[in-house]
Design an enzyme around this catalytic site. Structure first.
Site, PDB file in Angstrom:
ATOM      1  N   LYS A 102       0.822  -1.215   0.000  1.00  0.00           N
ATOM      2  CA  LYS A 102       0.000   0.000   0.000  1.00  0.00           C
ATOM      3  C   LYS A 102       0.853   1.260   0.000  1.00  0.00           C
ATOM      4  O   LYS A 102       0.470   2.259  -0.592  1.00  0.00           O
ATOM      5  CB  LYS A 102      -0.979  -0.001   1.181  1.00  0.00           C
ATOM      6  N   LYS A 111      -5.153  -9.447  -6.700  1.00  0.00           N
ATOM      7  CA  LYS A 111      -6.345  -9.536  -5.855  1.00  0.00           C
ATOM      8  C   LYS A 111      -7.437  -8.586  -6.334  1.00  0.00           C
ATOM      9  O   LYS A 111      -7.134  -7.452  -6.725  1.00  0.00           O
ATOM     10  CB  LYS A 111      -5.916  -9.166  -4.421  1.00  0.00           C
ATOM     11  N   LYS A 145     -10.820  -2.887  -3.899  1.00  0.00           N
ATOM     12  CA  LYS A 145     -11.610  -1.650  -4.038  1.00  0.00           C
ATOM     13  C   LYS A 145     -10.817  -0.564  -4.735  1.00  0.00           C
ATOM     14  O   LYS A 145     -11.376   0.295  -5.399  1.00  0.00           O
ATOM     15  CB  LYS A 145     -11.953  -1.108  -2.650  1.00  0.00           C
TER      16      LYS A 145
HETATM   17  N1  AQP Z   1     -10.049 -10.190  -3.212  1.00  0.00           N
HETATM   18  C1  AQP Z   1     -10.437 -10.667  -2.026  1.00  0.00           C
HETATM   19  N2  AQP Z   1     -10.729 -11.973  -1.881  1.00  0.00           N
HETATM   20  C2  AQP Z   1     -11.137 -12.480  -0.678  1.00  0.00           C
HETATM   21  N3  AQP Z   1     -11.271 -11.706   0.432  1.00  0.00           N
HETATM   22  C3  AQP Z   1     -11.001 -10.394   0.321  1.00  0.00           C
HETATM   23  N4  AQP Z   1     -11.038  -9.379   1.192  1.00  0.00           N
HETATM   24  C4  AQP Z   1     -10.666  -8.224   0.588  1.00  0.00           C
HETATM   25  N5  AQP Z   1     -10.376  -8.459  -0.697  1.00  0.00           N
HETATM   26  C5  AQP Z   1     -10.563  -9.799  -0.899  1.00  0.00           C
HETATM   27  C6  AQP Z   1     -11.445  -9.527   2.595  1.00  0.00           C
HETATM   28  O1  AQP Z   1     -12.506  -8.631   2.838  1.00  0.00           O
HETATM   29  C7  AQP Z   1     -12.441  -8.218   4.215  1.00  0.00           C
HETATM   30  C8  AQP Z   1     -12.558  -6.729   4.287  1.00  0.00           C
HETATM   31  O2  AQP Z   1     -11.447  -6.135   3.641  1.00  0.00           O
HETATM   32  P1  AQP Z   1     -11.203  -4.604   3.798  1.00  0.00           P
HETATM   33  O3  AQP Z   1     -12.117  -3.849   2.936  1.00  0.00           O
HETATM   34  O4  AQP Z   1     -11.256  -4.214   5.215  1.00  0.00           O
HETATM   35  O5  AQP Z   1      -9.712  -4.373   3.346  1.00  0.00           O
HETATM   36  P2  AQP Z   1      -8.871  -4.852   2.134  1.00  0.00           P
HETATM   37  O6  AQP Z   1      -8.467  -6.274   2.289  1.00  0.00           O
HETATM   38  O7  AQP Z   1      -7.748  -3.898   2.063  1.00  0.00           O
HETATM   39  O8  AQP Z   1      -9.851  -4.718   0.896  1.00  0.00           O
HETATM   40  P3  AQP Z   1      -9.485  -4.257  -0.548  1.00  0.00           P
HETATM   41  O9  AQP Z   1     -10.636  -4.432  -1.411  1.00  0.00           O
HETATM   42  O10 AQP Z   1      -8.227  -4.911  -1.004  1.00  0.00           O
HETATM   43  O11 AQP Z   1      -9.274  -2.720  -0.370  1.00  0.00           O
HETATM   44  P4  AQP Z   1      -8.100  -1.819  -0.867  1.00  0.00           P
HETATM   45  O12 AQP Z   1      -8.155  -1.829  -2.332  1.00  0.00           O
HETATM   46  O13 AQP Z   1      -8.444  -0.491  -0.265  1.00  0.00           O
HETATM   47  O14 AQP Z   1      -6.845  -2.407  -0.321  1.00  0.00           O
HETATM   48  C9  AQP Z   1     -11.114  -8.749   4.775  1.00  0.00           C
HETATM   49  O15 AQP Z   1     -11.392  -9.919   5.541  1.00  0.00           O
HETATM   50  C10 AQP Z   1     -10.344  -9.108   3.553  1.00  0.00           C
HETATM   51  O16 AQP Z   1      -9.449 -10.185   3.800  1.00  0.00           O
END
Ligand code: AQP
Length: 345
Positions: free
Chosen positions: A115, A207, A210
């Site tokens: 990040k 992955k 968002k």
């Molecule tokens: N691609 C994924 N596959 C399975 N699980 C996922 N999670 C996130 N992406 C995937 C799980 O969703 C929960 C909430 O995640 P979060 O929104 O708190 O944070 P994150 O993992 O940082 O989500 P993003 O979408 O990847 O956001 P950005 O792009 O901002 O970094 C967690 O249990 C996570 O494991």
């Protein structure tokens, strides 16, 4: 190890565009676990501000994640649903854990490296320190189980390291304060199933996220049937038909991803999906996946839209959850202060 009552905690950041990865990797597991455990589900807005957020959007997205929890089937009456910033104990315990965790532990966290990217000097201290606050989120409730996607595995290992070091460093005080051998549980991650790591629809090695600039990389929970269909039809694939055995998905990340998504949405495993679609062309399989995704996600998106139209109701759910969460977390922090030797009245 002392016996701890079983409790589930997990959180989702209100950072926009809740997607199929969040839903299959985390939220569907939250829903399933509430049948067997007391659960605490949190919209982690304090984590969200580790990167810049627009205040109006943060408020809207906090309500939207809450709506997604409820629309997916989490019962906020039986379980605790709230947003993190309404319970000050998270930040307080997070500070204490800053003094337990070691710089070396945090320096090894791959999510910070990803990040922060090349501009590490400009990353917030909060982004570096994120895992300490996450440990506080979990351990304020002495949670024994945490359902998460695979990307969070390393942070959960750090939570266990913090709990173990605290239990060890303060063992005498923990015992003399009447807590037996260990104050914090060594929390178990609940990770697995065919969609523990849902990948981008544009690149099967990345992955689903968002923050991916391409909206075609993900299916958002609020996408309508047309958008879901378009994104699945345009999803990257290879030229071969689907294999009949799971081994045939090796080195075919895009095919593996779509089969995993289908399996998770159908409540099945990948071999059963390949039993049905082995030998099929992607055009056929994608058609079936569109139908399944629209059938499963359509009602959730519609219910989310209905819920967010009444922000007053969502805010009442969050306030009620926060009061119930604080009753548990404040007590943990008070006990921690006693263990540490802090004077309190
Ligand atoms: N691609 C994924 N596959 C399975 N699980 C996922 N999670 C996130 N992406 C995937 C799980 O969703 C929960 C909430 O995640 P979060 O929104 O708190 O944070 P994150 O993992 O940082 O989500 P993003 O979408 O990847 O956001 P950005 O792009 O901002 O970094 C967690 O249990 C996570 O494991």
């Amino acid at each position: 190890m002392a016996a701890f009552s079983e409790r589930v905690f997990s959180g989702v950041q209100p950072t926009g565009n809740l997607h199929l990865g969040n839903y299959l990797g985390a939220i569907t597991r939250f829903v399933a676990l509430q049948e067997r455990y007391d659960c605490v589900y949190c919209v982690v807005d304090m984590h969200a501000i580790t990167v810049p957020q627009d205040p109006t959007e943060l408020r809207r997205q906090t309500r939207e994640v809450t709506a997604a929890f409820i629309a997916s089937g989490i019962d906020p009456v039986r379980q605790i649903v709230f947003n993190q910033s309404q319970v000050g104990a998270h930040a307080e315990l997070g500070w204490i854990f800053n003094c337990v965790a070691r710089m070396g532990w945090l320096s090894r966290m791959t999510q910070f490296k990803e990040k922060a990217g090349k501009d590490r000097e400009n990353a917030s201290v909060g982004l570096f320190d994120y895992p300490c606050l996450m440990a506080a989120d979990i351990l304020a409730y002495k949670a024994t189980h945490v359902p998460v996607g695979e990307d969070q595995k390393q942070h959960l290992e750090l939570t266990r390291d913090i709990a173990g070091k605290f239990n060890n460093d303060f063992s005498a005080s923990i015992a003399s304060n009447g807590h037996g051998e260990a104050f914090f549980p060594l929390t178990e991650p609940v990770i697995g199933g065919p969609a523990a790591r849902v990948m981008s629809l544009r690149d099967g090695t990345k992955k689903m996220s968002k923050s991916d600039p391409s909206d075609y990389s993900r299916i958002n929970l609020t996408d309508d049937a047309d958008a879901i269909a378009q994104k699945i039809r345009k999803a990257k694939t290879d030229a071969e038909p689907l294999p009949s055995e799971e081994a045939g998905l090796a080195r075919r990340p895009e095919a593996d991803n779509l089969v995993g998504i289908y399996a998770a949405l159908a409540g099945a495993e990948k071999p059963a999906v390949l039993g049905e679609f082995g030998g099929a062309q992607f055009s056929t399989f994608k058609g079936a996946l569109v139908d399944l995704a629209v059938e499963k996600l359509g009602p959730i998106g519609a219910e989310m839209n209905r819920l967010v139209a009444d922000p007053g109701h969502i805010d009442r759910v969050l306030a009620n959850g926060a009061a119930r969460a604080a009753a548990i977390a404040d007590r943990t922090v008070a006990e921690v202060k006693d263990i540490l030797g802090m004077v309190r009245s």
